[in-house]
Design an enzyme around this catalytic site. Structure first.
Site, PDB file in Angstrom:
ATOM      1  N   TRP A   1       0.809  -1.221   0.000  1.00  0.00           N
ATOM      2  CA  TRP A   1       0.000   0.000   0.000  1.00  0.00           C
ATOM      3  C   TRP A   1       0.842   1.271   0.000  1.00  0.00           C
ATOM      4  CZ3 TRP A   1       1.915   2.516   4.086  1.00  0.00           C
ATOM      5  CH2 TRP A   1       2.464   1.734   5.127  1.00  0.00           C
TER       6      TRP A   1
ATOM      7  N   LYS B   1      -3.716  -8.159  -7.074  1.00  0.00           N
ATOM      8  CA  LYS B   1      -4.353  -7.951  -5.769  1.00  0.00           C
ATOM      9  C   LYS B   1      -3.691  -6.780  -5.078  1.00  0.00           C
ATOM     10  CE  LYS B   1      -4.058  -9.325  -1.570  1.00  0.00           C
ATOM     11  NZ  LYS B   1      -4.488  -8.031  -0.994  1.00  0.00           N
ATOM     12  N   PRO B   2      -4.360  -5.625  -5.085  1.00  0.00           N
ATOM     13  CA  PRO B   2      -3.792  -4.500  -4.338  1.00  0.00           C
ATOM     14  C   PRO B   2      -3.857  -4.811  -2.853  1.00  0.00           C
ATOM     15  CG  PRO B   2      -6.025  -3.982  -5.112  1.00  0.00           C
ATOM     16  CD  PRO B   2      -5.671  -5.322  -5.682  1.00  0.00           C
ATOM     17  N   SER B   3      -3.068  -4.097  -2.085  1.00  0.00           N
ATOM     18  CA  SER B   3      -3.181  -4.207  -0.638  1.00  0.00           C
ATOM     19  C   SER B   3      -4.588  -3.804  -0.203  1.00  0.00           C
ATOM     20  CB  SER B   3      -2.165  -3.278   0.023  1.00  0.00           C
ATOM     21  OG  SER B   3      -2.515  -3.077   1.378  1.00  0.00           O
TER      22      SER B   3
ATOM     23  N   GLY C   1       5.925  -6.562  -0.453  1.00  0.00           N
ATOM     24  CA  GLY C   1       5.363  -6.466   0.890  1.00  0.00           C
ATOM     25  C   GLY C   1       6.400  -6.815   1.927  1.00  0.00           C
TER      26      GLY C   1
ATOM     27  N   GLU D   1       9.753  -8.606  -3.427  1.00  0.00           N
ATOM     28  CA  GLU D   1      10.366  -7.313  -3.121  1.00  0.00           C
ATOM     29  C   GLU D   1       9.938  -6.957  -1.698  1.00  0.00           C
ATOM     30  OE1 GLU D   1      11.555  -5.694  -7.266  1.00  0.00           O
ATOM     31  OE2 GLU D   1      10.110  -4.419  -6.266  1.00  0.00           O
TER      32      GLU D   1
ATOM     33  N   CYS E   1       9.966   1.548   1.394  1.00  0.00           N
ATOM     34  CA  CYS E   1      10.864   0.390   1.528  1.00  0.00           C
ATOM     35  C   CYS E   1      12.313   0.865   1.569  1.00  0.00           C
ATOM     36  CB  CYS E   1      10.651  -0.590   0.395  1.00  0.00           C
ATOM     37  SG  CYS E   1      10.777   0.162  -1.226  1.00  0.00           S
TER      38      CYS E   1
ATOM     39  N   GLU F   1      12.939  -3.275  10.670  1.00  0.00           N
ATOM     40  CA  GLU F   1      12.334  -2.175   9.913  1.00  0.00           C
ATOM     41  C   GLU F   1      11.388  -1.372  10.810  1.00  0.00           C
ATOM     42  OE1 GLU F   1       9.642  -3.301   6.645  1.00  0.00           O
ATOM     43  OE2 GLU F   1      10.868  -2.070   5.324  1.00  0.00           O
TER      44      GLU F   1
HETATM   45  P1  NAD Z   1       2.230  -7.058   3.826  1.00  0.00           P
HETATM   46  O1  NAD Z   1       3.212  -8.169   3.737  1.00  0.00           O
HETATM   47  O2  NAD Z   1       1.451  -6.893   5.070  1.00  0.00           O
HETATM   48  O3  NAD Z   1       1.145  -7.171   2.649  1.00  0.00           O
HETATM   49  C1  NAD Z   1       1.527  -7.202   1.288  1.00  0.00           C
HETATM   50  C2  NAD Z   1       0.449  -7.879   0.480  1.00  0.00           C
HETATM   51  O4  NAD Z   1       0.380  -9.269   0.818  1.00  0.00           O
HETATM   52  C3  NAD Z   1      -0.956  -7.322   0.720  1.00  0.00           C
HETATM   53  O5  NAD Z   1      -1.617  -7.228  -0.521  1.00  0.00           O
HETATM   54  C4  NAD Z   1      -1.583  -8.375   1.607  1.00  0.00           C
HETATM   55  O6  NAD Z   1      -3.007  -8.430   1.514  1.00  0.00           O
HETATM   56  C5  NAD Z   1      -0.954  -9.641   1.063  1.00  0.00           C
HETATM   57  N1  NAD Z   1      -0.940 -10.790   1.973  1.00  0.00           N
HETATM   58  C6  NAD Z   1      -0.844 -10.773   3.327  1.00  0.00           C
HETATM   59  N2  NAD Z   1      -0.797 -12.052   3.798  1.00  0.00           N
HETATM   60  C7  NAD Z   1      -0.849 -12.870   2.722  1.00  0.00           C
HETATM   61  C8  NAD Z   1      -0.810 -14.282   2.559  1.00  0.00           C
HETATM   62  N3  NAD Z   1      -0.724 -15.116   3.599  1.00  0.00           N
HETATM   63  N4  NAD Z   1      -0.857 -14.792   1.302  1.00  0.00           N
HETATM   64  C9  NAD Z   1      -0.917 -13.968   0.234  1.00  0.00           C
HETATM   65  N5  NAD Z   1      -0.974 -12.626   0.325  1.00  0.00           N
HETATM   66  C10 NAD Z   1      -0.922 -12.079   1.552  1.00  0.00           C
HETATM   67  O7  NAD Z   1       3.036  -5.736   3.472  1.00  0.00           O
HETATM   68  P2  NAD Z   1       2.528  -4.216   3.424  1.00  0.00           P
HETATM   69  O8  NAD Z   1       2.263  -3.739   4.814  1.00  0.00           O
HETATM   70  O9  NAD Z   1       1.439  -4.086   2.417  1.00  0.00           O
HETATM   71  O10 NAD Z   1       3.799  -3.462   2.826  1.00  0.00           O
HETATM   72  C11 NAD Z   1       4.845  -2.953   3.615  1.00  0.00           C
HETATM   73  C12 NAD Z   1       6.094  -3.776   3.388  1.00  0.00           C
HETATM   74  O11 NAD Z   1       6.399  -3.809   2.006  1.00  0.00           O
HETATM   75  C13 NAD Z   1       7.325  -3.150   4.049  1.00  0.00           C
HETATM   76  O12 NAD Z   1       8.092  -4.171   4.631  1.00  0.00           O
HETATM   77  C14 NAD Z   1       8.067  -2.517   2.881  1.00  0.00           C
HETATM   78  O13 NAD Z   1       9.445  -2.368   3.098  1.00  0.00           O
HETATM   79  C15 NAD Z   1       7.777  -3.486   1.786  1.00  0.00           C
HETATM   80  N6  NAD Z   1       7.942  -2.865   0.480  1.00  0.00           N
HETATM   81  C16 NAD Z   1       8.988  -3.258  -0.308  1.00  0.00           C
HETATM   82  C17 NAD Z   1       9.201  -2.669  -1.534  1.00  0.00           C
HETATM   83  C18 NAD Z   1      10.362  -3.072  -2.413  1.00  0.00           C
HETATM   84  O14 NAD Z   1      10.408  -2.633  -3.553  1.00  0.00           O
HETATM   85  N7  NAD Z   1      11.311  -3.854  -1.941  1.00  0.00           N
HETATM   86  C19 NAD Z   1       8.334  -1.661  -1.988  1.00  0.00           C
HETATM   87  C20 NAD Z   1       7.269  -1.291  -1.167  1.00  0.00           C
HETATM   88  C21 NAD Z   1       7.078  -1.900   0.065  1.00  0.00           C
END
Ligand code: NAD
Length: 457
Positions: free
Chosen positions: A132, A156-158, A207, A229, A263, A360
């Site tokens: 997100w 699937k968006p967040s 994520g 990522e 990130c 983080e």
């Molecule tokens: P998150 O892991 O909570 O969620 C990411 C996505 O995964 C969401 O769409 C969520 O609904 C989905 N999800 C959650 N549990 C799942 C499961 N068991 N199976 C399948 N899908 C599932 O992460 P977030 O809070 O949305 O994002 C923040 C994180 O993302 C931070 O750690 C950030 O550093 C990282 N990030 C990395 C980059 C990069 O380019 N490396 C870019 C942006 C964000």
């Protein structure tokens, strides 16, 4: 059908409810994507590019409204929402300019009636599970090159950027991408979990590390392409020959931009002992200058914390750092609601015993540590399980290069930070992930090199 309630993290107000996908609808959408992909692959690349050109034009037309949607559902300051959308235009231009070059069939041998070629064939149906914090950037890094190279995308968006995800789907449809070629799936972890059970040819995830590992474990028996990522704990070293004020201004921005929810936010700062005190003073002054408040205001620099749960993480890091002797210079507490708010927080005298320097933070929080020399700085920069970005501030290019050459990190910065370029690959070492997006490699990532052996006789 279950509904997803979407709240504004800056006010706590309910702003929308949208129907959530179920295991059945996810399955049906995956089958439809499979059926539609072949025709999309057969569509000439020029026609696919034309759709993305129209998508770009639609973003330009609706930019203010799209920025307002992102700000309402994530708490991102409105200026930064506009910056993200404007930045996306440059990324789209790069993909449009580069896709032909990146995916042209290569003839690698042609002799005595025998020709050998490498074709960059699309993977097929790819799933994109997204974050997100920069929903247009991290989504666009995947679905734009995936579509251009002939894949169908299940996106699937967040759950914290659902309205943005729905807007993306609407604009792509309006631009001529068939419904089943780009399909949006609404929901949280359960919908993501249902998606990875489908017959897909690639999974592109952005994520947290924890979710990335769970997805990798679930997909392990399936042998499909997987890109992750993930997060970071990005370090920067300020050398004794750097201008402490200029470095502090740049790094305060790198640490606090997007309310620290990037990130590639600067998450650890090491400063040479000779300029440490001057740097810290200038850093605190810069952060004090940031306007905290209403994300819809053009003056706001620090907005809301998107996920309420992150407030507990920030509180725990503050308590741990204080208990272990860190010096709190600014903030260190929540701000009154409604909504999710945290004061910009600066610590000095931190050590690697503290979670603040290891895990983080993903919020407006930073630790600054004094170091004796470049070797100690390098050793501390590499003392992490992550490796997304790292930087060095010094006027001396040779010195910067000699440190950065040994930093375990996907991107390295000299006198800059928190920067992403569409022309360069975006990837991480260690727990920051596997695979890459952006650059021509990040276009080829959505293809498989198919070997053609052609005998003319
Ligand atoms: P998150 O892991 O909570 O969620 C990411 C996505 O995964 C969401 O769409 C969520 O609904 C989905 N999800 C959650 N549990 C799942 C499961 N068991 N199976 C399948 N899908 C599932 O992460 P977030 O809070 O949305 O994002 C923040 C994180 O993302 C931070 O750690 C950030 O550093 C990282 N990030 C990395 C980059 C990069 O380019 N490396 C870019 C942006 C964000």
């Amino acid at each position: 059908m279950t509904q997803l309630a979407i709240h504004n993290p800056a006010t706590g107000a309910l702003i929308a409810t949208v129907p959530v996908d179920t295991a059945q609808t996810v399955g049906a959408k995956a089958l439809a994507a499979r059926a539609a992909q072949t025709n999309w692959q057969r569509t000439p690349v020029a026609a696919r590019k034309h759709c993305i050109v129209r998508f770009r034009a639609a973003i330009v037309d609706e930019l203010d409204a799209l920025a307002a949607i992102m700000t309402a559902e994530t708490g991102k300051p409105i200026r930064m929402s506009r910056n993200e959308l404007n930045g996306l235009l440059g990324r789209i231009d790069f993909f449009l300019e580069s896709v032909d070059r990146a995916t042209a069939t290569e003839t690698v041998f042609d002799q005595d009636g025998m020709t050998e070629q490498i074709e960059h064939a699309p993977l097929g149906v790819v799933a994109n599970i997204s974050a997100w914090n920069y929903p247009w950037f991290v989504g666009g890094n995947v679905f734009i090159p995936a579509l251009l190279t002939g894949n169908a995308v299940l996106y699937k968006p967040s759950e914290y950027a659902t309205m943005t995800g729905l807007a993306i789907a609407r604009l792509l449809r309006g631009a001529g991408i068939p419904d089943q070629v780009f399909t949006v799936l609404v929901g949280g972890a359960e919908v993501g979990a249902a998606l990875i059970e489908q017959r897909i040819d690639g999974l592109f995830f952005t994520g947290s590390h924890g979710t990335g590992v769970r997805i990798a474990q679930a997909l392990a028996p399936r042998l499909i392409k997987l890109q992750l990522e993930l997060g970071g704990k990005d370090p920067t070293y300020v050398c004794d020959d750097a201008d402490p004020r200029l470095a502090a201004e740049s790094l305060a921005d790198g640490a606090m931009y997007n309310t620290g929810q990037s990130c590639c936010s600067v998450e650890r700062i090491y400063v040479h002992e000779k300029i440490h005190d001057a740097f810290v003073e200038a850093f605190v002054e810069s952060v004090r200058g940031f306007t905290v408040g209403d994300p819809t205001s053009d003056d706001t620099y620090i907005g809301a914390i998107t996920r309420a749960a992150q407030l507990d993480v920030l509180d725990a890091q503050v308590a741990d750092a204080r208990a272990k002797g860190a010096r709190l210079l600014l903030g260190g507490h929540r701000l009154p609601g409604p909504g999710n708010w945290y004061a910009p927080t600066v610590f000095a005298d931190v050590t690697h015993e503290m979670d603040l320097m290891r895990e983080e933070s993903f919020g407006p929080m930073i630790g600054i540590q004094k170091v004796r020399n470049d070797d100690v700085a390098l050793q501390l920069m590499n003392d992490t399980r992550y490796g997304l970005t790292a930087g060095v501030y010094t006027p001396d290019e040779v010195r910067a290069r000699s440190v950065l050459a040994h930093v375990h990190s996907g991107s390295v910065y000299w006198n800059c930070c928190d920067r992403v370029s569409p022309r360069l690959p975006w990837s991480g070492y260690g727990d920051s992930g596997i695979g890459l997006t952006l650059s021509t490699y990040g276009i080829q990532a959505f293809t498989r090199p198919k070997a053609w052996h052609l005998r003319r006789t």
